[in-house]
Design an enzyme around this catalytic site. Structure first.
Site, PDB file in Angstrom:
ATOM      1  N   LYS A  28      -6.004   4.697   8.225  1.00 31.31           N
ATOM      2  CA  LYS A  28      -4.866   5.477   7.726  1.00 31.31           C
ATOM      3  C   LYS A  28      -5.163   6.982   7.753  1.00 31.31           C
ATOM      4  O   LYS A  28      -4.262   7.789   7.989  1.00 31.31           O
ATOM      5  CB  LYS A  28      -4.487   5.012   6.323  1.00 31.31           C
ATOM      6  CG  LYS A  28      -3.911   3.604   6.332  1.00 31.31           C
ATOM      7  CD  LYS A  28      -3.456   3.140   4.969  1.00 31.31           C
ATOM      8  CE  LYS A  28      -2.809   1.767   5.088  1.00 31.31           C
ATOM      9  NZ  LYS A  28      -2.266   1.267   3.811  1.00 31.31           N
ATOM     10  N   SER A  76       0.786  -1.236   0.000  1.00 29.88           N
ATOM     11  CA  SER A  76       0.000   0.000   0.000  1.00 29.88           C
ATOM     12  C   SER A  76       0.821   1.291   0.000  1.00 29.88           C
ATOM     13  O   SER A  76       0.266   2.366  -0.188  1.00 29.88           O
ATOM     14  CB  SER A  76      -0.952   0.017   1.196  1.00 29.88           C
ATOM     15  OG  SER A  76      -0.238   0.039   2.411  1.00 29.88           O
TER      16      SER A  76
END
Length: 341
Positions: A279, A234
């Site tokens: 996140k 990611s």
């Protein structure tokens, strides 16, 4: 007598409380991780400095115990996943971790290639073998190879790609022996195993491993990316932006704190990731001012839309920016005004 009962009960309670820390439940828990500056992690030889920062964002993922399970039940932006949603059929935790580290390695290679090609610098690869990322139960490799082993010779031959390795093996028949030279636990080893037919596809033979290329990228100037035990793909987009920024004289950060997430392929396409909500929380806590989120070509269920919703929910002042490609992110930053000092 009562004192003995009291002490015994106390010991039992302590034993249960301590046991709760170590007894794993059939669940995984994810929670906001960290937003980490990339300049100390990525070093381009004689690279340019930057006024602001690019940051990767992470999610903390771990096997649940009773306490982390109950905590996740009551805390917002902590998620609980059944074990079989994280680990595929008969996959071990070691195999899962090996896959995550190999996906990170692939992400780094793609990011380097995208950034260097954008900067007009040639990129070359050197194939070093194949990594084992999973061993199929009941097949010849079981008990002999494990996730993380690196095979670099077959019958004394080296290959220039995993495709050629697979092609070599596929020409053989069930029962034929092959000799593998590999590195496991930092030691070079050699084993001989016989090929078998795959139960789900009897026309194919093999030893029962899932594999991924082990290759190094050759660029000038050189680049080092230190990710330690961070796994998964990611961080690809943010890696590519940091590398490109160090390769070029114009500082794309313009003095801002810029976080983000998203996979990156060798052509620069940005892909979706898991845990976007966590996140966003991590980036906001770290003081990020801009956050790049995968747009997924405008999908109504995109990472970008989830990121935007979370940012509004936590009342974050971050600017959430949708991107589908590395090129879009670069163009956005090129148009960004310098931050007031």
């Amino acid at each position: 007598m009562r004192r003995k009962i009291y002490i015994g009960t106390l010991f039992l309670v302590v034993f249960i409380l301590i046991g709760g820390l170590y007894y794993p439940l059939p669940f995984y828990v994810s929670k906001p991780g960290m937003a980490k500056e990339l300049e100390p992690i990525i070093t381009v030889e004689d690279g340019y400095k930057e006024e602001g920062n690019f940051m990767l964002t992470t999610v903390r993922m771990g096997r649940a115990n009773i306490y982390s399970y109950l905590e996740a039940k009551i805390r917002k932006y902590e998620e609980i996943y059944p074990l079989d949603l994280i680990l595929s059929n008969k996959e071990t935790e070691d195999e899962y971790n090996a896959q995550q580290l190999q996906m990170m390695a692939g992400s780094k290679l793609n990011a380097i290639e995208v950034a260097y090609r954008k900067a007009g610098i040639p990129v070359h690869y050197k194939f070093k073998g194949i990594y084992v990322i999973q061993v199929v139960p009941g097949m010849p490799a079981e008990g002999k190879l494990q996730a993380g082993d690196r095979i670099f010779k077959v019958d004394g031959h080296t290959f220039s790609s995993s495709e050629k390795f697979i092609k070599y093996v596929s020409k053989k028949q069930a029962g034929d022996p092959i000799t593998l030279t590999y590195v496991g636990n930092k030691k070079t080893k050699t084993i001989t195993v016989s090929l078998e037919q795959f139960k789900e596809n009897p026309k194919k033979v093999g030893i029962g491993i899932s594999l991924v290329d082990d290759k190094s990228i050759i660029v000038d100037p050189t680049v080092k990316v230190k990710t330690d035990e961070i796994g998964g793909p990611s961080a690809g987009l943010m890696f590519s932006l940091e590398i490109y920024n160090q390769l070029t004289s114009e500082d794309l950060t313009k003095g801002y704190q810029i976080a983000g997430t998203g996979t990156i392929d060798e052509k620069g396409a940005v892909g979706p990731i898991g845990g976007i909500e966590q996140k966003i929380v991590a980036a906001d806590k770290a003081g990020a001012e801009i956050f790049f989120a995968p747009n997924e070509n405008g999908s109504k269920t995109s990472n970008y839309r989830d990121a935007l919703k979370t940012a509004r929910d936590i009342k974050s002042k971050m600017k959430i920016v949708p991107v589908d490609t590395f090129e879009e992110a670069v163009k956005y930053l090129e148009r960004l005004p310098e931050k007031d000092k």
